[in-house]
Motif scaffolding. Structure first.
Motif, PDB file in Angstrom:
ATOM      1  N   THR A 154       1.049  -1.306  -0.118  1.00 41.39           N
ATOM      2  CA  THR A 154      -0.027  -0.049   0.046  1.00 41.39           C
ATOM      3  C   THR A 154       0.876   1.430   0.046  1.00 41.39           C
ATOM      4  N   GLU A 155       0.220   2.170  -0.195  1.00 40.30           N
ATOM      5  CA  GLU A 155       1.122   3.631   0.056  1.00 40.30           C
ATOM      6  C   GLU A 155       1.817   3.801   1.258  1.00 40.30           C
ATOM      7  N   SER A 156       1.289   3.562   2.241  1.00 41.32           N
ATOM      8  CA  SER A 156       1.905   3.739   3.602  1.00 41.32           C
ATOM      9  C   SER A 156       3.046   2.874   3.501  1.00 41.32           C
ATOM     10  N   GLU A 157       2.778   1.515   3.124  1.00 38.31           N
ATOM     11  CA  GLU A 157       3.833   0.612   3.136  1.00 38.31           C
ATOM     12  C   GLU A 157       5.103   0.963   2.467  1.00 38.31           C
ATOM     13  N   LEU A 158       4.542   1.588   1.074  1.00 37.46           N
ATOM     14  CA  LEU A 158       5.729   1.842   0.260  1.00 37.46           C
ATOM     15  C   LEU A 158       6.571   3.098   0.843  1.00 37.46           C
ATOM     16  N   GLU A 159       5.861   3.789   1.608  1.00 33.12           N
ATOM     17  CA  GLU A 159       6.729   4.977   2.270  1.00 33.12           C
ATOM     18  C   GLU A 159       7.763   4.392   3.122  1.00 33.12           C
ATOM     19  N   ILE A 160       7.362   3.245   3.943  1.00 32.05           N
ATOM     20  CA  ILE A 160       8.121   2.821   4.853  1.00 32.05           C
ATOM     21  C   ILE A 160       9.342   2.093   4.249  1.00 32.05           C
ATOM     22  N   LEU A 161       8.988   1.431   3.227  1.00 34.35           N
ATOM     23  CA  LEU A 161      10.062   0.469   2.441  1.00 34.35           C
ATOM     24  C   LEU A 161      11.020   1.461   2.003  1.00 34.35           C
ATOM     25  N   GLN A 162      10.571   2.375   1.387  1.00 40.95           N
ATOM     26  CA  GLN A 162      11.522   3.525   0.914  1.00 40.95           C
ATOM     27  C   GLN A 162      12.509   3.878   1.873  1.00 40.95           C
ATOM     28  N   ILE A 163      12.233   4.039   3.185  1.00 47.12           N
ATOM     29  CA  ILE A 163      13.154   4.231   4.119  1.00 47.12           C
ATOM     30  C   ILE A 163      14.100   3.219   4.367  1.00 47.12           C
ATOM     31  N   LEU A 164      13.463   1.978   4.602  1.00 51.92           N
ATOM     32  CA  LEU A 164      14.187   0.956   4.830  1.00 51.92           C
ATOM     33  C   LEU A 164      15.136   0.251   3.564  1.00 51.92           C
ATOM     34  N   TRP A 165      14.617   0.740   2.597  1.00 50.14           N
ATOM     35  CA  TRP A 165      15.507   0.424   1.314  1.00 50.14           C
ATOM     36  C   TRP A 165      16.982   1.370   1.411  1.00 50.14           C
ATOM     37  N   ARG A 204      11.193   3.871  15.703  1.00 49.72           N
ATOM     38  CA  ARG A 204      11.210   5.341  16.012  1.00 49.72           C
ATOM     39  C   ARG A 204      12.281   5.848  14.698  1.00 49.72           C
ATOM     40  N   ASP A 205      13.216   5.267  14.286  1.00 53.29           N
ATOM     41  CA  ASP A 205      14.015   5.781  13.109  1.00 53.29           C
ATOM     42  C   ASP A 205      13.084   6.092  11.791  1.00 53.29           C
ATOM     43  N   VAL A 206      12.088   5.141  11.463  1.00 55.19           N
ATOM     44  CA  VAL A 206      11.561   5.146  10.480  1.00 55.19           C
ATOM     45  C   VAL A 206      10.250   6.385  10.778  1.00 55.19           C
ATOM     46  N   GLY A 210       4.991 -10.423   5.414  1.00 58.05           N
ATOM     47  CA  GLY A 210       6.191 -10.567   4.959  1.00 58.05           C
ATOM     48  C   GLY A 210       7.027  -9.806   4.183  1.00 58.05           C
ATOM     49  N   LEU A 211       6.428  -8.556   4.417  1.00 52.60           N
ATOM     50  CA  LEU A 211       7.332  -7.497   3.575  1.00 52.60           C
ATOM     51  C   LEU A 211       8.604  -6.986   4.308  1.00 52.60           C
ATOM     52  N   VAL A 212       8.502  -7.439   5.432  1.00 52.43           N
ATOM     53  CA  VAL A 212       9.858  -6.740   6.121  1.00 52.43           C
ATOM     54  C   VAL A 212       9.875  -7.834   7.216  1.00 52.43           C
ATOM     55  N   ALA A 213      11.563  -8.024   7.706  1.00 48.66           N
ATOM     56  CA  ALA A 213      11.764  -9.015   8.834  1.00 48.66           C
ATOM     57  C   ALA A 213      12.274  -8.120  10.116  1.00 48.66           C
ATOM     58  N   ARG A 214      12.372  -8.603  11.239  1.00 48.38           N
ATOM     59  CA  ARG A 214      13.068  -8.030  12.229  1.00 48.38           C
ATOM     60  C   ARG A 214      13.734  -8.885  13.209  1.00 48.38           C
ATOM     61  N   GLN A 239      13.959  -4.107  -3.826  1.00 52.15           N
ATOM     62  CA  GLN A 239      13.480  -2.742  -4.266  1.00 52.15           C
ATOM     63  C   GLN A 239      13.408  -2.797  -5.932  1.00 52.15           C
ATOM     64  N   GLU A 240      14.454  -3.322  -6.455  1.00 52.99           N
ATOM     65  CA  GLU A 240      14.253  -3.198  -7.962  1.00 52.99           C
ATOM     66  C   GLU A 240      13.087  -4.118  -8.544  1.00 52.99           C
ATOM     67  N   LYS A 241      12.797  -5.268  -7.967  1.00 53.03           N
ATOM     68  CA  LYS A 241      11.674  -5.826  -8.616  1.00 53.03           C
ATOM     69  C   LYS A 241      10.326  -5.281  -8.035  1.00 53.03           C
ATOM     70  N   THR A 242      10.110  -4.537  -7.015  1.00 52.84           N
ATOM     71  CA  THR A 242       9.107  -3.991  -6.635  1.00 52.84           C
ATOM     72  C   THR A 242       8.842  -2.691  -7.641  1.00 52.84           C
ATOM     73  N   GLN A 243       9.859  -2.019  -7.827  1.00 52.45           N
ATOM     74  CA  GLN A 243       9.971  -0.811  -8.684  1.00 52.45           C
ATOM     75  C   GLN A 243       9.322  -1.245 -10.055  1.00 52.45           C
TER      76      GLN A 243
END
Lengths: 127, 127
Positions: A10-21, A29-31, A57-61, A76-80
């Motif tokens: 989703t859009e929110s998830e993408l915002e977070i993924l971009q930061i993690l990438w 807190r970082d995010v 399963g979008l992230v691990a921790r 990242q590339e595949k998603t893009q």
DNA sequence: ATTTGATTACGAAACAATTCGTAGATAAAG
DNA sequence: CTTTATCTACGAATTGTTTCGTAATCAAAT
């Protein structure tokens, strides 16, 4: 839940993924602190989103210490690629060229960018 | 409701808009029959979607006869531009060039397309 | 030891998008 | 005129996303 099946964050998830990438490993807190710059939402909102992303399963921790450390699982590339392909299909009736021209036509690209794209295209057609 | 404010149609709305952009004036049935080729949903679903789009001001309709005739109110180019810009921002950290290369890299573009893009770029940088 | 502050877990509310069933209106066919 | 088919209107169920409040846990500071 699991499996890197979900190429449709989703859009929110993408915002977070971009930061993690970009940043690699991050705490919630970082995010959150980065997100806050552009939108306003509570800390627990960011937390919840990241927990859901974990379920999907979008992230691990790493949960070995109290403060968990997250990282992206989606490539990242595949998603893009997937999102671009979808847009070409959905919005430009399947024509990549039309999308590219639309993207470059409107002052979005600098002279340097355009030059680098030209070089890139030369490489492509010489194959 | 009204006003051409909404440049953010949903995915279903976009599917319908594309048909209207291409075909011009359409009845619900016209649209539905085209949609059916790619997805399966009931007629009243399409109807409802188009009614909502009417409320949002995405489309207009001529209701003078029993069967209403719809047309798009959103401008195709502006909508495309908006969506592309958003993707560049959301997915490619603001770099149009990266998106373009991603779009063209993966066999999405034919040789002819690439050539036409090159010509287009030449036109751009000679201005 | 106690307090303070930061963290996770969790449930639930608020909102949005999608889907469809049913009813009522209208027109076309018999 | 009556039946049949097609259409719109509308409400409601379902599903997905986003938001946040509250409670429990833990660690650091006093």
């Amino acid at each position: 839940m699991a499996a890197i099946n979900n190429l449709k964050p989703t859009e929110s998830e993408l915002e977070i993924l971009q930061i993690l990438w970009e940043k690699g490993n991050c705490t919630v807190r970082d995010v959150h602190e980065i997100l806050e710059k552009n939108k306003d939402a509570g800390y627990t909102t960011t937390l919840k989103l990241m927990q859901i992303m974990l379920e999907k399963g979008l992230v691990a921790r790493d949960a070995s210490s109290k403060t968990h450390i997250y990282r992206a699982l989606l490539n990242q590339e595949k998603t893009q690629q997937h999102l671009v392909d979808k847009m070409i299909d959905n919005v430009f009736n399947g024509s990549a060229a039309r999308m590219v021209m639309q993207a470059l036509g409107n002052h979005t690209a600098s002279k340097e960018e355009i030059d680098s794209i030209k070089k890139y295209l030369d490489g492509l057609s010489n194959q």
